[in-house]
Design a protein around this motif. Sequence first.
Motif, PDB file in Angstrom:
ATOM      1  N   THR A  64      27.381  32.824  43.893  1.00 28.54           N
ATOM      2  CA  THR A  64      26.211  33.565  44.382  1.00 28.54           C
ATOM      3  C   THR A  64      25.092  33.541  43.345  1.00 28.54           C
ATOM      4  OG1 THR A  64      27.655  35.033  45.659  1.00 28.54           O
ATOM      5  CG2 THR A  64      25.404  35.791  45.263  1.00 28.54           C
ATOM      6  N   GLY A  65      25.471  33.707  42.060  1.00 29.18           N
ATOM      7  CA  GLY A  65      24.470  33.677  40.992  1.00 29.18           C
ATOM      8  C   GLY A  65      23.737  32.353  40.937  1.00 29.18           C
ATOM      9  N   LEU A  66      24.474  31.252  41.124  1.00 31.08           N
ATOM     10  CA  LEU A  66      23.844  29.932  41.130  1.00 31.08           C
ATOM     11  C   LEU A  66      22.883  29.794  42.310  1.00 31.08           C
ATOM     12  CD1 LEU A  66      23.691  27.079  39.919  1.00 31.08           C
ATOM     13  CD2 LEU A  66      25.624  26.441  41.375  1.00 31.08           C
ATOM     14  N   THR A  67      23.294  30.315  43.473  1.00 28.90           N
ATOM     15  CA  THR A  67      22.421  30.261  44.655  1.00 28.90           C
ATOM     16  C   THR A  67      21.170  31.111  44.447  1.00 28.90           C
ATOM     17  OG1 THR A  67      24.423  30.061  46.011  1.00 28.90           O
ATOM     18  CG2 THR A  67      22.365  30.512  47.159  1.00 28.90           C
ATOM     19  N   ILE A  68      21.321  32.259  43.796  1.00 29.38           N
ATOM     20  CA  ILE A  68      20.160  33.114  43.515  1.00 29.38           C
ATOM     21  C   ILE A  68      19.193  32.401  42.576  1.00 29.38           C
ATOM     22  CG2 ILE A  68      19.430  35.231  42.339  1.00 29.38           C
ATOM     23  CD1 ILE A  68      21.885  36.616  43.501  1.00 29.38           C
ATOM     24  N   GLU A  69      19.731  31.690  41.582  1.00 25.44           N
ATOM     25  CA  GLU A  69      18.861  30.931  40.675  1.00 25.44           C
ATOM     26  C   GLU A  69      18.070  29.877  41.442  1.00 25.44           C
ATOM     27  OE1 GLU A  69      21.021  29.267  37.438  1.00 25.44           O
ATOM     28  OE2 GLU A  69      21.735  31.204  36.685  1.00 25.44           O
ATOM     29  N   GLN A  70      18.728  29.183  42.362  1.00 21.77           N
ATOM     30  CA  GLN A  70      18.044  28.167  43.173  1.00 21.77           C
ATOM     31  C   GLN A  70      17.000  28.810  44.080  1.00 21.77           C
ATOM     32  OE1 GLN A  70      21.437  26.411  45.085  1.00 21.77           O
ATOM     33  NE2 GLN A  70      21.925  25.059  43.362  1.00 21.77           N
ATOM     34  N   TRP A  71      17.363  29.991  44.647  1.00 19.57           N
ATOM     35  CA  TRP A  71      16.432  30.703  45.528  1.00 19.57           C
ATOM     36  C   TRP A  71      15.182  31.140  44.771  1.00 19.57           C
ATOM     37  CZ3 TRP A  71      15.480  35.982  44.595  1.00 19.57           C
ATOM     38  CH2 TRP A  71      14.604  36.589  45.502  1.00 19.57           C
ATOM     39  N   SER A  72      15.354  31.535  43.503  1.00 22.21           N
ATOM     40  CA  SER A  72      14.222  32.046  42.718  1.00 22.21           C
ATOM     41  C   SER A  72      13.151  30.984  42.485  1.00 22.21           C
ATOM     42  CB  SER A  72      14.711  32.586  41.369  1.00 22.21           C
ATOM     43  OG  SER A  72      15.236  31.545  40.568  1.00 22.21           O
ATOM     44  N   GLU A  73      13.506  29.704  42.689  1.00 20.14           N
ATOM     45  CA  GLU A  73      12.534  28.631  42.504  1.00 20.14           C
ATOM     46  C   GLU A  73      11.683  28.398  43.754  1.00 20.14           C
ATOM     47  OE1 GLU A  73      14.775  25.250  41.302  1.00 20.14           O
ATOM     48  OE2 GLU A  73      15.470  26.152  39.419  1.00 20.14           O
ATOM     49  N   LEU A  74      12.069  29.029  44.885  1.00 13.22           N
ATOM     50  CA  LEU A  74      11.271  28.897  46.108  1.00 13.22           C
ATOM     51  C   LEU A  74       9.965  29.677  45.957  1.00 13.22           C
ATOM     52  CD1 LEU A  74      14.072  29.444  48.799  1.00 13.22           C
ATOM     53  CD2 LEU A  74      12.997  27.272  48.169  1.00 13.22           C
ATOM     54  N   PRO A  75       8.917  29.275  46.643  1.00 11.27           N
ATOM     55  CA  PRO A  75       7.645  30.010  46.578  1.00 11.27           C
ATOM     56  C   PRO A  75       7.829  31.463  47.037  1.00 11.27           C
ATOM     57  CG  PRO A  75       7.350  27.869  47.635  1.00 11.27           C
ATOM     58  CD  PRO A  75       8.817  28.061  47.484  1.00 11.27           C
ATOM     59  N   SER A  78       7.338  33.114  50.762  1.00  7.38           N
ATOM     60  CA  SER A  78       7.341  32.089  51.806  1.00  7.38           C
ATOM     61  C   SER A  78       8.423  32.397  52.832  1.00  7.38           C
ATOM     62  CB  SER A  78       7.606  30.706  51.191  1.00  7.38           C
ATOM     63  OG  SER A  78       8.906  30.658  50.626  1.00  7.38           O
ATOM     64  N   ALA A  79       8.295  31.784  54.015  1.00  9.52           N
ATOM     65  CA  ALA A  79       9.263  32.040  55.083  1.00  9.52           C
ATOM     66  C   ALA A  79      10.671  31.641  54.646  1.00  9.52           C
ATOM     67  CB  ALA A  79       8.858  31.264  56.343  1.00  9.52           C
ATOM     68  N   SER A  80      10.780  30.507  53.959  1.00  9.17           N
ATOM     69  CA  SER A  80      12.097  30.059  53.497  1.00  9.17           C
ATOM     70  C   SER A  80      12.670  31.015  52.454  1.00  9.17           C
ATOM     71  CB  SER A  80      12.009  28.642  52.922  1.00  9.17           C
ATOM     72  OG  SER A  80      11.071  28.590  51.863  1.00  9.17           O
ATOM     73  N   SER A  81      11.802  31.553  51.584  1.00  7.07           N
ATOM     74  CA  SER A  81      12.261  32.496  50.562  1.00  7.07           C
ATOM     75  C   SER A  81      12.760  33.787  51.194  1.00  7.07           C
ATOM     76  CB  SER A  81      11.122  32.808  49.589  1.00  7.07           C
ATOM     77  OG  SER A  81      11.516  33.789  48.641  1.00  7.07           O
ATOM     78  N   ALA A  85      16.596  35.062  51.161  1.00 12.76           N
ATOM     79  CA  ALA A  85      16.882  36.357  50.534  1.00 12.76           C
ATOM     80  C   ALA A  85      17.742  37.225  51.440  1.00 12.76           C
ATOM     81  CB  ALA A  85      15.572  37.072  50.192  1.00 12.76           C
ATOM     82  N   ARG A  86      17.486  37.181  52.744  1.00 16.29           N
ATOM     83  CA  ARG A  86      18.278  37.965  53.687  1.00 16.29           C
ATOM     84  C   ARG A  86      19.736  37.507  53.699  1.00 16.29           C
ATOM     85  NH1 ARG A  86      13.747  37.997  58.527  1.00 16.29           N
ATOM     86  NH2 ARG A  86      12.464  39.674  57.648  1.00 16.29           N
ATOM     87  N   GLU A  87      19.941  36.193  53.694  1.00 15.19           N
ATOM     88  CA  GLU A  87      21.310  35.670  53.676  1.00 15.19           C
ATOM     89  C   GLU A  87      22.009  36.030  52.367  1.00 15.19           C
ATOM     90  OE1 GLU A  87      21.586  31.557  54.566  1.00 15.19           O
ATOM     91  OE2 GLU A  87      20.449  31.693  56.439  1.00 15.19           O
ATOM     92  N   LEU A  88      21.281  35.905  51.263  1.00 13.41           N
ATOM     93  CA  LEU A  88      21.866  36.236  49.964  1.00 13.41           C
ATOM     94  C   LEU A  88      22.219  37.718  49.869  1.00 13.41           C
ATOM     95  CD1 LEU A  88      19.651  34.094  47.580  1.00 13.41           C
ATOM     96  CD2 LEU A  88      22.125  33.933  47.829  1.00 13.41           C
ATOM     97  N   ALA A  89      21.371  38.582  50.434  1.00 13.27           N
ATOM     98  CA  ALA A  89      21.640  40.021  50.404  1.00 13.27           C
ATOM     99  C   ALA A  89      22.938  40.332  51.153  1.00 13.27           C
ATOM    100  CB  ALA A  89      20.473  40.802  51.018  1.00 13.27           C
ATOM    101  N   GLU A  90      23.164  39.639  52.264  1.00  3.35           N
ATOM    102  CA  GLU A  90      24.413  39.832  53.005  1.00  3.35           C
ATOM    103  C   GLU A  90      25.614  39.380  52.185  1.00  3.35           C
ATOM    104  OE1 GLU A  90      24.110  37.869  56.734  1.00  3.35           O
ATOM    105  OE2 GLU A  90      22.482  39.137  57.494  1.00  3.35           O
ATOM    106  N   GLY A  91      25.464  38.254  51.467  1.00  3.80           N
ATOM    107  CA  GLY A  91      26.549  37.765  50.626  1.00  3.80           C
ATOM    108  C   GLY A  91      26.865  38.713  49.489  1.00  3.80           C
ATOM    109  N   ALA A 147      12.757  41.348  48.402  1.00  4.17           N
ATOM    110  CA  ALA A 147      12.231  40.012  48.690  1.00  4.17           C
ATOM    111  C   ALA A 147      12.352  39.665  50.165  1.00  4.17           C
ATOM    112  CB  ALA A 147      12.975  38.976  47.851  1.00  4.17           C
ATOM    113  N   ALA A 148      13.379  40.200  50.825  1.00  6.00           N
ATOM    114  CA  ALA A 148      13.590  39.920  52.247  1.00  6.00           C
ATOM    115  C   ALA A 148      12.754  40.826  53.145  1.00  6.00           C
ATOM    116  CB  ALA A 148      15.072  40.078  52.590  1.00  6.00           C
ATOM    117  N   ARG A 149      11.959  41.687  52.524  1.00  6.23           N
ATOM    118  CA  ARG A 149      11.104  42.633  53.257  1.00  6.23           C
ATOM    119  C   ARG A 149      11.918  43.607  54.090  1.00  6.23           C
ATOM    120  NH1 ARG A 149       6.747  38.031  55.216  1.00  6.23           N
ATOM    121  NH2 ARG A 149       5.983  37.543  53.149  1.00  6.23           N
TER     122      ARG A 149
END
Length: 274
Positions: A64-75, A78-81, A85-91, A147-149
């Motif tokens: 999960t930490g690695l995925t969060i690091e990758q997510w943090s590089e998204l704008p 943005s819609a993708s961010s 973030a919503r998927e990561l919050a569930e995880g 981040a997921a609003r």
Amino acid sequence: MAARAAQTAAAKLREELLAKKNAATPAGPFARAAPTSSAADELLDLWAGVEHEIDTLEKLHDATGLTIEQWSELPSGSASSVAEARELAEGVDQELGKLRGLLVRLERALKIARRLPDVAEHVETIRGFVEGWRKDAEADKQNLLVAARAVIPREAREGGATGVGMAEIPLPVQVERALADAHVQRERRSDEIAALKMLPSADERKSVAARLLAAIDDEVRLQKELEARVKQALDGAREAGAPPSPELKNAADQLRGWGHGVAYERSRVAPLTA
């Protein structure tokens, strides 16, 4: 990192338990070490599951930490961010649920460890690592919710000025956090409540019971406050002609169950303060 520290400490404790078991005197007429050996066996059986759970959670935490690091590089924003973030919050929420279960298992391990010399302190240390791990995961979850609003920004007005940066955590999330904290606190109080009648003096029993009752009453006040706020939100939704969200209805059900549980706990302790 708390996760890695918990994993290392758990493996070390297993080695110590194996050493104690192997060094114990065989059962017999003069086997004074038999109770220690029995406790070591019991704790070892439980510890195999604890260590496996820590290892599994540590791998999940790293992934999960690695995925969060990758997510943090998204704008940011943005819609993708937001979607990620919503998927990561569930995880992270799933990780939190498993960590709470692990803390309950560690509480059981601590009860057994108190029968073994120099072991309870090690279990306490590991529980502290896991509790720190839980707090880190909770912080990750809240940051992801922002981040997921899912956390709703609001203006802060102080002295007529408009401020920016405050946020209001959704009510169902507040209920979930309060329930999790209450569960941990109730598990910790349960041992003291069970041991109350074994205290040597009536004054000591009353003193400990009064302290426990004060903590329970604080929990009762929080439960009632949240229940009133959820009821107000449900009534507001109905008055507006909108169906209440499933999360809000679930929060109301959880709060009712919490209320019954804490009322029962209070009924056990209150008579001991008289």
